[in-house]
Design an enzyme around this catalytic site. Structure first.
Site, PDB file in Angstrom:
ATOM      1  N   LYS A  67       0.844  -1.201   0.000  1.00  0.00           N
ATOM      2  CA  LYS A  67       0.000   0.000   0.000  1.00  0.00           C
ATOM      3  C   LYS A  67       0.879   1.250   0.000  1.00  0.00           C
ATOM      4  CE  LYS A  67      -3.604  -2.805   1.881  1.00  0.00           C
ATOM      5  NZ  LYS A  67      -4.080  -3.545   3.061  1.00  0.00           N
ATOM      6  N   GLN A 111      -4.394  -2.171   9.405  1.00  0.00           N
ATOM      7  CA  GLN A 111      -4.187  -3.470   8.752  1.00  0.00           C
ATOM      8  C   GLN A 111      -4.846  -4.588   9.562  1.00  0.00           C
ATOM      9  OE1 GLN A 111      -2.855  -4.028   5.647  1.00  0.00           O
ATOM     10  NE2 GLN A 111      -3.539  -6.127   5.957  1.00  0.00           N
ATOM     11  N   ASP A 134     -10.789   2.634   3.801  1.00  0.00           N
ATOM     12  CA  ASP A 134     -10.810   1.177   3.603  1.00  0.00           C
ATOM     13  C   ASP A 134     -12.214   0.620   3.851  1.00  0.00           C
ATOM     14  OD1 ASP A 134      -9.474  -1.154   2.913  1.00  0.00           O
ATOM     15  OD2 ASP A 134      -8.922  -1.658   4.962  1.00  0.00           O
TER      16      ASP A 134
END
Ligand code: NAP
Length: 298
Positions: A67, A111, A134
């Site tokens: 990322k 994450q 996200d």
């Protein structure tokens, strides 16, 4: 199997390849051009994506690195926050709140998965909606499900972009999503439902899975088990979206060796859903940046 051999084998298979890697590359070029244009027009900063990694799981570290690399390719900045394995829920939430309050940060990615002693849902839900690029917060999921503005979860959002790019019809189709996780299966089902598919969501307690999949026009594999969805379960001409990725076996959740020949189209593994997840994350971060700029200079 080497990548080029894998690609050669895919070329001989029947269904059309839904090439997420090439599509993601072209989305990234568009993002870079847009950011360069904003800089030319005098934007004081570039979009900043903050990534939080808790612990030292090597797979998670690789995903975070990928990322960060995507940020560099698209002209964005990444701010990496590394926290030790012993981090508590409270400490992680405090780190998130401080990123929420920082106007220089436009997107926040925590994450997944975090160490098991941490309350992951509570931490996801601490992310401010405007920075939830996200698409992991309960609020964002609820708004997306109701058809309101919110960043959708990055993987299903990337899948919808592939489907749309290739002009695959959704309305009225029977879609079967295998998996119901909060970051993948559930939001995928809601996105397909919002586009008027008839959606069936399957999970570990589902009975007669092969029969359900035999009725599907669109199958989404989001199980996390290599080649779990068998070729003989697939109806001729079905569209196969494989979100799984098992690096050791170089395959996903669908047995493409036996399904690709008779399906209508499929996402390869690797090179299908994975790159589109990252491209969607980058697009969402750019949008978050533009919205923040519009709030400052309406
Ligand atoms: P997860 O949280 O482990 O969820 C797996 C789902 O599969 C669960 O809903 C589970 O059902 C269901 N399942 C397990 N065994 C099953 C069975 N025998 N029959 C039917 N359903 C079954 O996994 P996830 O995070 O959603 O990820 C799924 C896959 O997608 C993994 O391979 C992951 O690596 C991949 N992934 C890829 C990306 C990307 O960027 N490409 C992003 C995220 C995930 P229950 O709910 O009943 O337990």
């Amino acid at each position: 199997m080497p990548d080029d051999e894998c690609a050669a084998r895919k070329d001989t298979m029947g269904g059309k390849i839904l090439d997420g890697k090439t599509l993601a590359g072209s989305i990234e070029k568009t993002i870079l051009a847009r950011i360069n244009e904003l800089k030319k027009r005098g934007a004081a900063s570039a979009p900043v994506l903050a990534t939080i990694l808790v612990g030292d799981d090597p797979a998670s570290a690789t995903y975070v690195k990928m990322k960060g690399n995507a940020c560099a390719r698209t002209g964005m900045e990444s701010r990496k926050i590394l926290l030790p394995e012993t981090t508590t829920t409270g400490e992680l939430m405090a780190a998130i709140v401080s990123l929420n309050d920082d106007p220089a940060v436009h997107g926040i990615l925590l994450q997944h998965p975090v160490p098991s002693h941490i309350n992951e849902r509570q931490c996801f839900d601490a992310i401010a909606l405007d920075k939830d690029v996200d698409g992991v917060t309960s609020l964002g999921f609820g708004r997306m499900s109701m058809g309101e503005k919110a960043f959708g979860s990055a993987t299903p959002a990337g899948i919808m972009r592939i489907i749309d790019h290739y002009g695959i019809e959704i309305e009225g189709k029977n879609a079967v999503v295998v998996g119901r996780s909060p970051i993948l299966g559930k939001p995928m089902a809601m996105m397909l439902l919002n586009r008027n598919a008839t959606v069936t969501v399957c999970h570990s307690r589902t009975k007669e899975l092969p029969e359900i999949i035999r009725g599907a026009d669109i199958v989404v594999g989001a199980v996390g088990r290599p080649k779990f969805i068998k070729g003989e379960w697939i109806r001729d001409g079905a569209v196969l979206i494989d979100a799984g990725y098992h690096p050791e076996q170089k395959c996903g959740d669908i047995d493409l060796d036996n399904a690709a020949e008779k399906c209508g189209a499929y996402t390869p593994v690797p090179g299908g859903v994975g790159p589109m997840t990252i491209a969607s994350l980058m697009l969402h971060t750019l949008e978050a940046f533009e919205k923040a700029a519009a709030r400052v200079n309406p």
